[in-house]
Design a protein around this motif. Structure first.
Motif, mmCIF file in Angstrom:
data_model
loop_
_atom_site.group_PDB
_atom_site.id
_atom_site.type_symbol
_atom_site.label_atom_id
_atom_site.label_comp_id
_atom_site.label_asym_id
_atom_site.label_seq_id
_atom_site.Cartn_x
_atom_site.Cartn_y
_atom_site.Cartn_z
ATOM 1 N N ALA A 187 7.111 5.196 12.312
ATOM 2 C CA ALA A 187 8.071 4.181 11.389
ATOM 3 C C ALA A 187 7.469 4.105 10.008
ATOM 4 C CB ALA A 187 8.029 2.803 12.027
ATOM 5 N N LEU A 188 7.277 5.379 9.610
ATOM 6 C CA LEU A 188 6.920 5.468 8.182
ATOM 7 C C LEU A 188 7.559 6.360 7.473
ATOM 8 C CD1 LEU A 188 2.843 5.346 7.890
ATOM 9 C CD2 LEU A 188 4.305 3.685 7.062
ATOM 10 N N ASN A 189 7.924 6.071 6.099
ATOM 11 C CA ASN A 189 8.802 7.052 5.437
ATOM 12 C C ASN A 189 8.010 7.433 4.112
ATOM 13 O OD1 ASN A 189 10.895 8.440 4.015
ATOM 14 N ND2 ASN A 189 12.062 6.613 3.510
ATOM 15 N N LEU A 190 7.299 8.588 4.160
ATOM 16 C CA LEU A 190 6.428 9.118 3.091
ATOM 17 C C LEU A 190 7.044 10.380 2.539
ATOM 18 C CD1 LEU A 190 3.091 7.864 4.769
ATOM 19 C CD2 LEU A 190 4.373 6.774 2.943
ATOM 20 N N HIS B 74 8.655 14.983 6.952
ATOM 21 C CA HIS B 74 9.667 15.859 7.310
ATOM 22 C C HIS B 74 10.951 15.238 7.574
ATOM 23 C CE1 HIS B 74 11.596 19.790 8.955
ATOM 24 N NE2 HIS B 74 11.338 19.990 7.806
ATOM 25 N N ARG B 75 11.529 14.598 6.746
ATOM 26 C CA ARG B 75 12.660 13.858 6.808
ATOM 27 C C ARG B 75 13.797 13.807 5.446
ATOM 28 N NH1 ARG B 75 11.274 8.288 7.992
ATOM 29 N NH2 ARG B 75 9.681 9.363 9.447
ATOM 30 N N LEU B 76 14.944 13.525 5.794
ATOM 31 C CA LEU B 76 15.907 13.217 4.754
ATOM 32 C C LEU B 76 15.156 12.745 3.463
ATOM 33 C CD1 LEU B 76 19.187 12.728 6.672
ATOM 34 C CD2 LEU B 76 18.627 14.662 5.408
ATOM 35 N N THR C 8 0.832 -1.192 -0.076
ATOM 36 C CA THR C 8 -0.123 -0.011 -0.004
ATOM 37 C C THR C 8 0.971 1.181 -0.058
ATOM 38 O OG1 THR C 8 -1.749 -1.252 1.282
ATOM 39 C CG2 THR C 8 -1.848 1.215 1.262
ATOM 40 N N ILE C 9 1.967 1.286 0.763
ATOM 41 C CA ILE C 9 2.683 2.552 0.751
ATOM 42 C C ILE C 9 3.333 2.942 -0.569
ATOM 43 C CG2 ILE C 9 5.085 3.157 1.824
ATOM 44 C CD1 ILE C 9 4.440 1.574 4.229
#
Length: 778
Positions: free
Chosen positions: A694-697, A722-724, A671-672
């Motif tokens: 624990a999600l990287n979107l 809001h991450r690298l 799904t992601i």
């Protein structure tokens, strides 16, 4: 003659004692019931006759401290020093001398206690608290606790992070702050702690705490290693280890067909499992499960051997020490232990205990007896009245953490003992925790700006009337509990009332059409119809796919005809779709175990939206007109609310996908990937508990928080984007209904944020911004 008979009886009892000494008591001395009974009889006969008795012989037979009525126990409780003095020379006391000696010893002990309390009271210039009196009592039998904090500060230096070399087996280049973390982790494993707490609040997934632990795994090899993570993060761990390391053998230990042999787990470099699986294995080992009318216990493969390294991802999942999940982690054996969490503290300081306990903090997580040298990691009172080790009551035992940290802070806030407790906590955390925030490492990260907007809307007149009616009922019920003095006994009922008020602020149907409350609000009962997961309308001819999702036969037929893929994916979980178009239609009674959601209880044709949903539609529509490719994530705690949002957004022309808690790790990953790789899918609906961590979107640049939770730790939901890897400005929008319970929740979040900052921050000014009321409220 009687004296000779007594001595002969004692020798016989000793012989019996030595023959039957199969096990050892808590003090390390073997004992049998027969020997203790014989010793007691001879003791009584000797006292009644006025003869002298051999105390050494009797104390050897007793094997444990007797009850408080027996003076012999007083002499025995003096510990090893007393035993050495008495060695080689038996004390001969009559009954009268024995009683006088015991009374004098008790008086001396009381005088010593009073003198210590008086000295401390004079030093502090105030009355002593119960915790301070308990501390003095502990010091008499546990002298090592007298300067536990000073010893910790003097003997264990704080590791200052320095840049470590880039690991040769790591495929990605570490950033400067990640090299510092690697250096710190290596040093922690070499020290007495054998691990620590990595509190990386920046929550950078592929370049944050996950990659830092992978760098440790490849630079300090050893197997097997165990990673325990939320279900949503399992596939992420597997994918990142595969992408950033070379040659590591990884096993995802999850699902009904997982490997059951412990020997097979030893062969892998990394074993990844979930908290739910760990808890299930531990429960089956401790309590067993029923099969064919019998209780069967099954040995846990995870608890069978010692792991090289155990890593708890999102370690705040064990914050409640009494839960089976926490107990399951406590019983794991490992050489090194690590806790990873961006939010190690969510509501109150006491939540840190479980992390300290898992990391093996001695003496900070131990229970101590105030009347003897008894010390234990576990609260062991099988009969609820006496300690399994020393026999003293629960009132005589205290947890060092509670006595030194938790109770002073709860009782006094930031004043007096509470302030001292905060300083002690800082001493401990400085030596086991490395905290990293985005603000501290903004230059290394190079992240785009992030803004947080609170959008405030108002109820419609109809919604306002319903809300005030519910609010009046809640106040009346609360007053009833208060007047009856049963407020604490009805905590769950009060929490339920508050939850209904929160739901009413989202949409009235969440309360009116809920399964539990429908009879109290709705005049007509529409039942629960079968809903097609493709069009969210009533499925007149329902059939079920292998993945258990239900569709209308004509809807799914058109979906398959329009698909250009050789193996079409399920439109809900995005795994390969397997469905029989010629199957018999489902009846509701046949699929009651399948969740239908709130849509099946609504009259779809007459359904009306809410102020909050319309505010979301307005925001998304405005964003779509500016840039049709911008992706958004919508978070809510209430799954039924996500049903209503999905229905309304699909009617407004948005293509959405959903992340649900019931999905398997494979379905979540699929799904992601579907959301990330398809440009036309612009809205991702996520359950807060299923995907708040624990999600990287990073494909999305907007986050909408549809309802506020009680603690501020849900703000990491914003960090999903809001991450690298994020190159666009990020905006997080909180939707709040004014004049409702949500306004008060926002204020509570601000207070709890101040408490978390004061506890974890190394800046003393953060502690000064915290009021005593804020600490007690947390």
């Amino acid at each position: 003659m009687l004296d000779a008979a007594i001595r002969e009886s004692i020798r016989s009892a000793r012989d019996l004692f030595e023959e039957g000494a199969g096990g050892a008591g808590p003090s390390g001395v073997p004992q049998t019931a027969a020997a203790r009974a014989a010793a007691a009889i001879e003791h009584q006969l000797a006292l009644e006759a006025g003869h002298e008795i051999d105390l050494d012989a009797l104390s050897e037979l007793s094997g444990r401290e007797s009850s408080d009525e027996e003076p012999l126990a007083k002499g025995k409780a003096k510990g090893k020093a007393g035993a050495k003095k008495a060695k080689g020379k038996a004390k001969k006391l009559t009954k009268k001398q024995l009683r006088r000696s015991a009374t004098q010893e008790e008086l001396d002990a009381r005088r010593a206690v009073k003198a210590e309390e008086k000295a401390l009271r004079h030093k502090l210039g105030r009355k002593l608290t119960y915790a301070e009196k308990s501390t003095l009592a502990l010091h008499r039998h546990h002298p090592e606790l007298k300067d536990a904090w000073g010893d910790l500060e003097a003997k264990l230096d704080i590791v200052t992070p320095k840049r470590a070399e880039q690991p040769s087996r790591l495929k990605v280049t570490l950033l400067p702050f990640q090299q510092e973390s690697l250096y710190w982790m290596r040093k922690q494993e070499l020290g007495p702690n054998g691990g620590g707490l990595l509190a990386v609040s920046m929550s950078c997934s592929c370049m944050g705490k996950t990659i830092q632990m992978i760098s440790l795994l490849v630079s300090e090899p050893g197997k097997p290693n165990l990673v325990v993570a939320p279900t949503v993060a399992v596939m992420q761990w597997r994918n990142e280890i595969a992408a950033h390391s070379d040659g590591m053998n990884v096993l995802v230990w999850h699902g009904a067909n997982r490997e059951s042999k412990a020997s097979a787990l030893r062969e892998y470099d990394v074993v990844i499992t979930t908290y739910a699986v760990l808890e299930s294995c531990f429960r089956k080992q401790q309590s067993g499960f029923k099969r064919q009318g019998k209780i069967i216990k099954e040995k846990s493969a995870l608890h069978t051997f010692e792991w090289n390294r155990i890593i708890l991802d999102e370690a705040h999942n064990i914050k409640e020490r009494a839960t089976n999940t926490a107990k399951a982690t406590f019983e794991l054996q490992a050489k090194y232990r690590w806790c990873l969490s961006g939010t190690p503290l969510q509501n109150r300081v006491g939540e840190l205990y479980s992390l300290i306990r898992f990391l093996g903090g001695d003496p900070f997580s131990y229970y101590f007896c105030k009347k003897c040298p008894c010390k234990s990691l576990h609260w062991k009172f099988t009969d609820k009245r006496h300690c399994d080790d020393c026999g003293h009551s629960p009132m005589q035992h205290t947890c060092f953490w509670n006595n030194e940290i938790l109770t002073p802070i709860q009782k006094n806030g930031m004043v007096g003992p509470g302030k001292t407790a905060f300083k002690k906590l800082r001493i401990l955390l400085d030596r086991i925790m490395l905290r990293r925030t985005k603000l501290q490492r903004a230059d290394d990260l190079g992240l785009p700006p992030r803004t947080v907007v609170v959008r405030r809307d108002f109820f419609s007149p109809e919604e306002k009337e319903l809300y005030l009616s519910l609010f009046s009922d809640a106040k009346r019920q609360f007053s009833t509990y208060l007047d009856a003095g049963t407020l604490l006994n009805n905590y769950s009922n009060i929490f339920s009332l508050l939850t209904r008020m929160r739901q009413m602020a989202c949409h009235p149907d969440l309360v009116i059409r809920s399964k539990n409350n429908a009879a109290a609000f709705a005049k007509e009962n529409l039942g629960e119809a079968t809903v097609c997961r493709l069009c969210n309308d009533i499925a007149e001819d329902a059939i079920q796919a292998k993945c258990r999702h239900i569709f209308d036969r004509e809807c799914i037929r058109q979906y398959l005809d329009a698909s250009i893929e050789e193996v079409p994916a399920c439109p809900v979980c995005h795994l390969a779709l397997t469905i029989d178009l010629e199957a018999e239609p489902l009846e509701l009674a046949e699929n009651t175990s399948v969740r239908q959601g709130i849509l099946g209880r609504l009259n779809i044709d007459a359904w009306r939206s809410s102020s909050k949903i319309e505010a979301l539609v307005e925001e998304l529509d405005s964003l779509r007109r500016q840039d049709a490719t911008t992706k958004s994530i919508v978070f809510s705690q209430f799954v039924n609310f996500l049903d209503l949002i999905a229905f309304r957004l699909q009617r407004a022309g948005f293509v959405v996908c959903r992340l649900e808690g019931t999905m398997s790790p494979q379905a979540r990953d699929a799904t992601i990937q579907h959301f990330m790789k398809n440009v036309h899918v612009t809205v991702f609906l996520v359950s807060l508990k299923a995907g708040g961590v624990a999600l990287n979107l990073t494909e999305a640049s907007r986050v909408y928080l549809m309802d506020s939770w009680w603690n501020p730790a849900v703000s990491p939901a914003m960090d999903r984007i809001h991450r690298l890897g994020q190159h666009r400005p990020v905006q997080a929008i909180k939707l709040v209904i004014e004049d409702s319970i949500e306004s008060r929740i926002v204020q509570l979040q601000e207070k709890k944020s101040a408490m978390v900052d004061a506890t974890l921050s190394t800046d003393d000014s953060a502690m000064g911004r915290l009021t005593p009321e804020d600490v007690r409220a947390g």
